[in-house]
Motif scaffolding. Structure first.
Motif, PDB file in Angstrom:
ATOM      1  N   ALA A   6       0.851  -1.197   0.000  1.00 13.23           N
ATOM      2  CA  ALA A   6       0.000   0.000   0.000  1.00 13.23           C
ATOM      3  C   ALA A   6       0.885   1.245   0.000  1.00 13.23           C
ATOM      4  CB  ALA A   6      -0.908  -0.001   1.226  1.00 13.23           C
ATOM      5  N   ILE A   7       0.719   2.052  -1.028  1.00 13.41           N
ATOM      6  CA  ILE A   7       1.531   3.274  -1.105  1.00 13.41           C
ATOM      7  C   ILE A   7       0.611   4.482  -1.214  1.00 13.41           C
ATOM      8  CG2 ILE A   7       3.509   2.108  -2.161  1.00 13.41           C
ATOM      9  CD1 ILE A   7       2.672   3.233  -4.845  1.00 13.41           C
ATOM     10  N   LYS A   8       1.036   5.577  -0.600  1.00 14.22           N
ATOM     11  CA  LYS A   8       0.255   6.797  -0.669  1.00 14.22           C
ATOM     12  C   LYS A   8       1.106   7.877  -1.327  1.00 14.22           C
ATOM     13  CE  LYS A   8      -2.666   9.916   1.966  1.00 14.22           C
ATOM     14  NZ  LYS A   8      -3.094  10.439   3.268  1.00 14.22           N
ATOM     15  N   GLN A   9       0.437   8.691  -2.125  1.00 13.43           N
ATOM     16  CA  GLN A   9       1.133   9.819  -2.713  1.00 13.43           C
ATOM     17  C   GLN A   9       0.940  11.024  -1.794  1.00 13.43           C
ATOM     18  OE1 GLN A   9      -0.473  11.807  -6.141  1.00 13.43           O
ATOM     19  NE2 GLN A   9       1.468  11.615  -7.243  1.00 13.43           N
ATOM     20  N   VAL A  10       2.033  11.667  -1.430  1.00 13.37           N
ATOM     21  CA  VAL A  10       1.967  12.813  -0.503  1.00 13.37           C
ATOM     22  C   VAL A  10       2.738  14.000  -1.097  1.00 13.37           C
ATOM     23  CG1 VAL A  10       1.778  11.330   1.537  1.00 13.37           C
ATOM     24  CG2 VAL A  10       4.045  12.073   0.780  1.00 13.37           C
ATOM     25  N   PRO A  11       2.469  15.216  -0.618  1.00 11.94           N
ATOM     26  CA  PRO A  11       3.221  16.364  -1.130  1.00 11.94           C
ATOM     27  C   PRO A  11       4.704  16.224  -0.806  1.00 11.94           C
ATOM     28  CG  PRO A  11       1.317  17.099   0.144  1.00 11.94           C
ATOM     29  CD  PRO A  11       1.434  15.623   0.350  1.00 11.94           C
ATOM     30  N   ASP A  12       5.514  16.739  -1.660  1.00 11.91           N
ATOM     31  CA  ASP A  12       6.948  16.640  -1.473  1.00 11.91           C
ATOM     32  C   ASP A  12       7.337  17.390  -0.199  1.00 11.91           C
ATOM     33  OD1 ASP A  12       9.620  17.947  -1.840  1.00 11.91           O
ATOM     34  OD2 ASP A  12       8.552  19.240  -3.224  1.00 11.91           O
ATOM     35  N   LYS A  13       8.374  16.880   0.469  1.00 12.55           N
ATOM     36  CA  LYS A  13       8.768  17.353   1.805  1.00 12.55           C
ATOM     37  C   LYS A  13       8.987  18.865   1.893  1.00 12.55           C
ATOM     38  CE  LYS A  13      10.072  13.912   4.788  1.00 12.55           C
ATOM     39  NZ  LYS A  13       8.901  13.171   4.486  1.00 12.55           N
ATOM     40  N   ASN A  14       9.492  19.446   0.831  1.00  9.78           N
ATOM     41  CA  ASN A  14       9.822  20.873   0.919  1.00  9.78           C
ATOM     42  C   ASN A  14       8.683  21.772   0.451  1.00  9.78           C
ATOM     43  OD1 ASN A  14      12.505  20.571   1.896  1.00  9.78           O
ATOM     44  ND2 ASN A  14      13.031  19.773  -0.121  1.00  9.78           N
ATOM     45  N   VAL A  59       2.252  -6.417  -6.020  1.00 11.19           N
ATOM     46  CA  VAL A  59       1.136  -5.596  -6.489  1.00 11.19           C
ATOM     47  C   VAL A  59       1.064  -4.342  -5.624  1.00 11.19           C
ATOM     48  CG1 VAL A  59      -1.345  -5.537  -6.932  1.00 11.19           C
ATOM     49  CG2 VAL A  59      -0.097  -7.707  -7.115  1.00 11.19           C
ATOM     50  N   VAL A  60       1.139  -3.166  -6.237  1.00 13.00           N
ATOM     51  CA  VAL A  60       1.025  -1.944  -5.439  1.00 13.00           C
ATOM     52  C   VAL A  60      -0.392  -1.400  -5.538  1.00 13.00           C
ATOM     53  CG1 VAL A  60       3.441  -1.260  -5.548  1.00 13.00           C
ATOM     54  CG2 VAL A  60       1.879  -0.481  -7.329  1.00 13.00           C
ATOM     55  N   VAL A  61      -0.879  -0.891  -4.403  1.00 11.17           N
ATOM     56  CA  VAL A  61      -2.229  -0.334  -4.380  1.00 11.17           C
ATOM     57  C   VAL A  61      -2.166   1.057  -3.774  1.00 11.17           C
ATOM     58  CG1 VAL A  61      -2.679  -1.591  -2.217  1.00 11.17           C
ATOM     59  CG2 VAL A  61      -4.584  -0.599  -3.491  1.00 11.17           C
ATOM     60  N   THR A  62      -2.856   1.987  -4.417  1.00 13.91           N
ATOM     61  CA  THR A  62      -2.954   3.316  -3.837  1.00 13.91           C
ATOM     62  C   THR A  62      -4.385   3.799  -3.895  1.00 13.91           C
ATOM     63  OG1 THR A  62      -1.915   5.493  -3.728  1.00 13.91           O
ATOM     64  CG2 THR A  62      -2.481   4.735  -5.914  1.00 13.91           C
ATOM     65  N   LEU A  63      -4.776   4.513  -2.841  1.00 14.98           N
ATOM     66  CA  LEU A  63      -6.083   5.151  -2.816  1.00 14.98           C
ATOM     67  C   LEU A  63      -5.812   6.642  -2.952  1.00 14.98           C
ATOM     68  CD1 LEU A  63      -8.879   4.460  -0.175  1.00 14.98           C
ATOM     69  CD2 LEU A  63      -8.319   6.744  -0.953  1.00 14.98           C
ATOM     70  N   GLY A  64      -6.317   7.229  -4.023  1.00 16.04           N
ATOM     71  CA  GLY A  64      -6.062   8.645  -4.235  1.00 16.04           C
ATOM     72  C   GLY A  64      -6.606   9.079  -5.571  1.00 16.04           C
ATOM     73  N   PRO A  65      -6.687  10.393  -5.786  1.00 12.13           N
ATOM     74  CA  PRO A  65      -7.245  10.892  -7.044  1.00 12.13           C
ATOM     75  C   PRO A  65      -6.321  10.609  -8.238  1.00 12.13           C
ATOM     76  CG  PRO A  65      -6.387  12.704  -5.723  1.00 12.13           C
ATOM     77  CD  PRO A  65      -6.286  11.468  -4.882  1.00 12.13           C
ATOM     78  N   ARG A  67      -4.063  12.132  -9.846  1.00  3.98           N
ATOM     79  CA  ARG A  67      -2.628  12.412  -9.732  1.00  3.98           C
ATOM     80  C   ARG A  67      -1.836  11.253  -9.125  1.00  3.98           C
ATOM     81  NH1 ARG A  67      -2.456  12.901  -4.325  1.00  3.98           N
ATOM     82  NH2 ARG A  67      -4.039  14.217  -3.304  1.00  3.98           N
ATOM     83  N   ALA A  68      -2.499  10.434  -8.280  1.00  4.90           N
ATOM     84  CA  ALA A  68      -1.804   9.355  -7.568  1.00  4.90           C
ATOM     85  C   ALA A  68      -1.342   8.239  -8.500  1.00  4.90           C
ATOM     86  CB  ALA A  68      -2.691   8.798  -6.461  1.00  4.90           C
ATOM     87  N   ARG A  69      -1.836   8.268  -9.739  1.00  3.65           N
ATOM     88  CA  ARG A  69      -1.405   7.294 -10.741  1.00  3.65           C
ATOM     89  C   ARG A  69       0.116   7.304 -10.893  1.00  3.65           C
ATOM     90  NH1 ARG A  69      -3.696   4.239 -15.045  1.00  3.65           N
ATOM     91  NH2 ARG A  69      -1.914   3.416 -16.186  1.00  3.65           N
ATOM     92  N   LYS A  70       0.683   8.503 -10.718  1.00  3.30           N
ATOM     93  CA  LYS A  70       2.144   8.640 -10.855  1.00  3.30           C
ATOM     94  C   LYS A  70       2.904   7.856  -9.799  1.00  3.30           C
ATOM     95  CE  LYS A  70       5.241  12.022 -11.605  1.00  3.30           C
ATOM     96  NZ  LYS A  70       5.692  13.346 -11.147  1.00  3.30           N
ATOM     97  N   ALA A  71       2.332   7.782  -8.607  1.00  2.44           N
ATOM     98  CA  ALA A  71       2.977   7.004  -7.540  1.00  2.44           C
ATOM     99  C   ALA A  71       3.033   5.533  -7.949  1.00  2.44           C
ATOM    100  CB  ALA A  71       2.217   7.168  -6.225  1.00  2.44           C
ATOM    101  N   ILE A  72       1.939   5.059  -8.558  1.00  2.00           N
ATOM    102  CA  ILE A  72       1.925   3.670  -9.039  1.00  2.00           C
ATOM    103  C   ILE A  72       2.997   3.486 -10.110  1.00  2.00           C
ATOM    104  CG2 ILE A  72       0.571   1.923 -10.253  1.00  2.00           C
ATOM    105  CD1 ILE A  72      -1.890   2.890  -8.851  1.00  2.00           C
ATOM    106  N   SER A  73       3.054   4.440 -11.060  1.00  2.00           N
ATOM    107  CA  SER A  73       4.061   4.324 -12.130  1.00  2.00           C
ATOM    108  C   SER A  73       5.470   4.247 -11.544  1.00  2.00           C
ATOM    109  CB  SER A  73       3.980   5.522 -13.075  1.00  2.00           C
ATOM    110  OG  SER A  73       2.686   5.608 -13.596  1.00  2.00           O
ATOM    111  N   SER A  74       5.755   5.071 -10.542  1.00  2.00           N
ATOM    112  CA  SER A  74       7.098   5.050  -9.954  1.00  2.00           C
ATOM    113  C   SER A  74       7.396   3.694  -9.325  1.00  2.00           C
ATOM    114  CB  SER A  74       7.255   6.107  -8.865  1.00  2.00           C
ATOM    115  OG  SER A  74       6.796   7.341  -9.303  1.00  2.00           O
ATOM    116  N   ALA A  75       6.400   3.117  -8.640  1.00  2.00           N
ATOM    117  CA  ALA A  75       6.623   1.816  -8.009  1.00  2.00           C
ATOM    118  C   ALA A  75       6.780   0.720  -9.061  1.00  2.00           C
ATOM    119  CB  ALA A  75       5.473   1.488  -7.056  1.00  2.00           C
TER     120      ALA A  75
END
Ligand SMILES: Cc1cc2nc3c(=O)[nH]c(=O)nc-3n(C[C@H](O)[C@H](O)[C@H](O)COP(=O)(O)OP(=O)(O)OC[C@H]3O[C@@H](n4cnc5c(N)ncnc54)[C@H](O)[C@@H]3O)c2cc1C
Ligand SMILES: Nc1ncnc2c1ncn2[C@@H]1O[C@H](COP(=O)(O)O)[C@@H](O)[C@H]1O
Lengths: 264, 331
Positions: A6-14, A59-65, A67-75
């Protein structure tokens, strides 16, 4: 073995965060986004477990709008095999229990014996989703996992981080849920080849109904926790700020440390 | 019906842990506001004294669970005694300190009641039966005020140090009630093999007089070594510490980590460079006599802890500060 991460996309730290006019949410436009820090370690852990066994699926799963598709692509570019994107509007806006319910439904649908999460999403910072998930699935779990090793007979040897640099070593049976702590393994760099390969990997978008969930269990309609206000913290403490050009700052600081604080 | 508040007590070396007493202090406040009682649960083996201590520290009734298999914390063991207790007592709130044990355990229990945990709270506004809790999302860059709209029981954990335990009474005549425990080894799915100190701590920061600590803001291993090294040297060989991402990224070995999962330090002087000041780091440095923070973000939470603050780029500031310190030490 199939491993669900389970991965979540979050705003970048800075990111410079701004509050929207409702006073309860951050403004999402113009932010850059990344995979939550400990979740990257969870993906790495899954890939290593798969590689050690020589078979299986990550298998990676994300719950998000959207934009979160990018987190899946990175994984997927790191090496995960397949993605699940819970993008339906009914999934959005929930609290950690709503997220855990959605993840529980995916775990059941996928029949995944091992689920890896990060320990804490660095945006909302609840740090509870993996253990809620374990509670809903009635599975054993370990939070703050800093070591994991498969044993014979569907058991895992797990090291849990404790306070003050102590550790607990334990064995748990599968099926299980682990909350992976940052730092467990060095996270691999993404290769160009990985990025190209990711483009061909499947990403599904199951609806709540397909997962046997109703809107009242998930997302905004299902949440118990309501944010009444979101704001920058009040400044507290008595920090004395020293200003000026670097040389001036340095001179003043040294003077204060010597004469006022008497620590030099 | 009166609304009670239940605290799950953690203990260590024969005493209740401080975060549990802080939770008890809030439980008393909430209970007073609801017209209910502050209750506590103590689980372990041979912990009757701890249960009595908690009763005299402010809990009206302490539920005491004694069993060989509770001698060592396991999530299943604790859940199997807590879940029926919560069902039986129907408290309005269940509270714990936001410790590693609580994070491993409480969501497991709350999930059974279809409730999330309002975790890591730093403040509570109590108005009659309404409780609004504050937490610090985005690593304390923001404060969120949260209400749990679901039915009782509600669950929350409290950040260490956020709720003072000083207001607990010196002598309270709470009672201890022993509850039966039915556990067998096969129900404890996590088998604990060993609890150990992380291997080979070669760096002892706990007795250092001066510590220079660097964070992720330094950008790279090279910059870390260059800037932190320079500053430590100017101070005549100060000890070097780090935040967690620094050691996670192998810029420095793990035993330099300061914070909740690393070392707790109490130097005369702590200088933090490129460290944001997340609570897990800050708990490790609060014993410092003087804290200097260097950070390019004026809103970084570390400045709430600092004695002196410098806002700016470490790359420009550190060489100048190192030079000024070196010169001062020579004169
Ligand atoms: C269970 C748990 C346990 C943890 N235990 C610990 C622990 O023991 N110790 C610990 O430290 N953390 C711990 N953490 C992690 C902690 O929550 C924070 O994520 C971590 O402390 C952040 O490290 P940082 O401040 O170095 O990085 P960041 O939060 O990324 O902050 C970097 C800072 O550098 C500043 N900066 C950037 N560039 C510059 C520049 N050029 N010049 C000056 N400043 C700059 C930025 O403004 C920012 O404030 C733990 C987390 C969890 C969930
Ligand atoms: N929206 C989400 N999508 C996928 N995984 C999530 C989501 N939210 C939380 N998680 C997982 O749960 C962990 C803990 O999150 P939290 O409890 O929100 O701090 C994260 O590190 C993720 O692994």
């Amino acid at each position: 073995m199939k491993i669900l991460v389970a991965i979540k996309q979050v705003p970048d730290k800075n990111a410079r965060l701004q509050i929207d006019e409702s006073g309860t949410r951050i403004v999402e436009t113009d932010l850059s986004w990344e995979i939550n820090e400990s979740d990257r370690y969870a993906v790495e852990t899954a890939l290593r477990l798969k590689e050690a066994r020589g078979d299986g699926e990550v298998v990676v799963v994300t719950l998000g709008p959207e934009r979160a598709r990018k987190a899946i692509s990175s994984a997927l570019a790191m090496g995960a095999d397949r993605g699940i994107h819970l993008v339906d509007p009914d999934f959005q806006g929930g609290d950690p229990l709503c997220v855990a319910r959605a993840l529980a439904a995916v775990t059941r649908a996928e029949d995944a014996p091992l689920v890896l999460c990060g320990t804490r999403a660095d945006d909302d910072g609840y740090g509870e989703t993996p253990i809620l998930l374990a509670g809903l699935l009635d599975r054993p779990a370990v939070f703050l996992t800093i070591g994991v090793e498969p044993l014979d007979g569907d058991r895992l040897r797990v090291v849990r981080e404790l306070e003050a640099a102590r550790q607990e070593v334990s064995e748990i049976p599968l099926p299980a849920v682990l909350g992976i702590q940052s730092g467990i393994f060095d996270v691999r760099f993404t290769s160009l080849k990985g990025i190209m390969a990711a483009k061909k990997k499947p990403v599904s978008q199951p609806t709540p109904t397909e997962l046997g969930l109703s809107a009242e269990q998930i997302g905004k309609a299902g949440r118990r926790l309501e944010v009444l206000s979101l704001a920058p913290p009040e400044k507290k403490g008595q920090c004395e700020f020293i200003e000026g050009k670097p040389e001036e700052v340095a001179a003043t600081l040294v003077e204060k440390l010597r004469r006022e604080a008497k620590v030099l | 019906m009166a609304k009670d508040v239940l605290v799950v007590i953690e203990h260590e070396n024969g005493s209740p842990r401080r975060p549990s007493l802080e939770a008890l202090a809030l439980a008393r406040r909430l209970a007073a506001s609801f017209g209910g009682r502050a209750l506590a649960a103590v689980a372990g083996h041979g912990v009757g004294d701890i249960a009595r201590r908690v009763a005299s520290s402010g809990a009206d009734t302490v539920y005491h669970f004694d069993h060989e298999l509770l001698g060592q914390y396991t999530p299943d063991g604790y859940r199997l005694v807590l879940e029926p207790l919560v069902r039986d007592l129907s408290p309005e709130w269940v509270l714990m300190g936001h410790t590693y044990l609580a994070q491993d355990l409480l969501p497991l229990v709350s999930a059974r009641f279809d409730a999330p945990v309002v975790s890591d709270c730093v403040d509570a506004e109590v108005d009659g039966e309404t409780v609004v809790l504050s937490r610090q999302p985005y690593d304390a860059k923001l404060v969120a005020r949260i209400a749990d709209r679901g039915p009782a029981p509600h669950f929350a954990t409290l950040q260490s140090g956020a709720f003072p335990a000083d207001e607990l009474p010196d002598a309270h005549d709470g009672t201890v009630e022993q509850r039966p425990v039915d556990l067998s080894p096969d129900r404890l799915r996590r088998k604990v093999l060993e609890v150990r100190q992380a291997g080979g701590r070669t760096v002892d920061l706990t007795s250092a007089e001066i510590i220079v600590a660097g964070g992720r803001g330094l950008g790279s291993k090279e910059k870390f070594q260059q800037l932190i090294g320079q500053l430590a040297e100017a101070l005549g060989g100060a000890a070097i510490g780090a935040s967690r991402p620094v050691v996670d990224n192998d810029w420095l070995p793990h035993d330099h980590q300061i914070g909740s999962s690393g070392q707790t330090v109490s130097p005369k002087l702590y200088i933090g460079v490129g460290i944001s000041g997340a609570i897990q780091h800050v708990v490790g440095i609060r014993g410092s006599q003087v804290i200097v923070a260097i950070n390019k973000d004026k809103d970084a939470p570390i400045f709430n802890e600092a004695t002196y603050g410098v806002v700016g780029d470490a790359e420009e500031l550190v060489p100048a500060i190192a030079q000024a310190i070196a010169e001062a030490r020579q004169s």
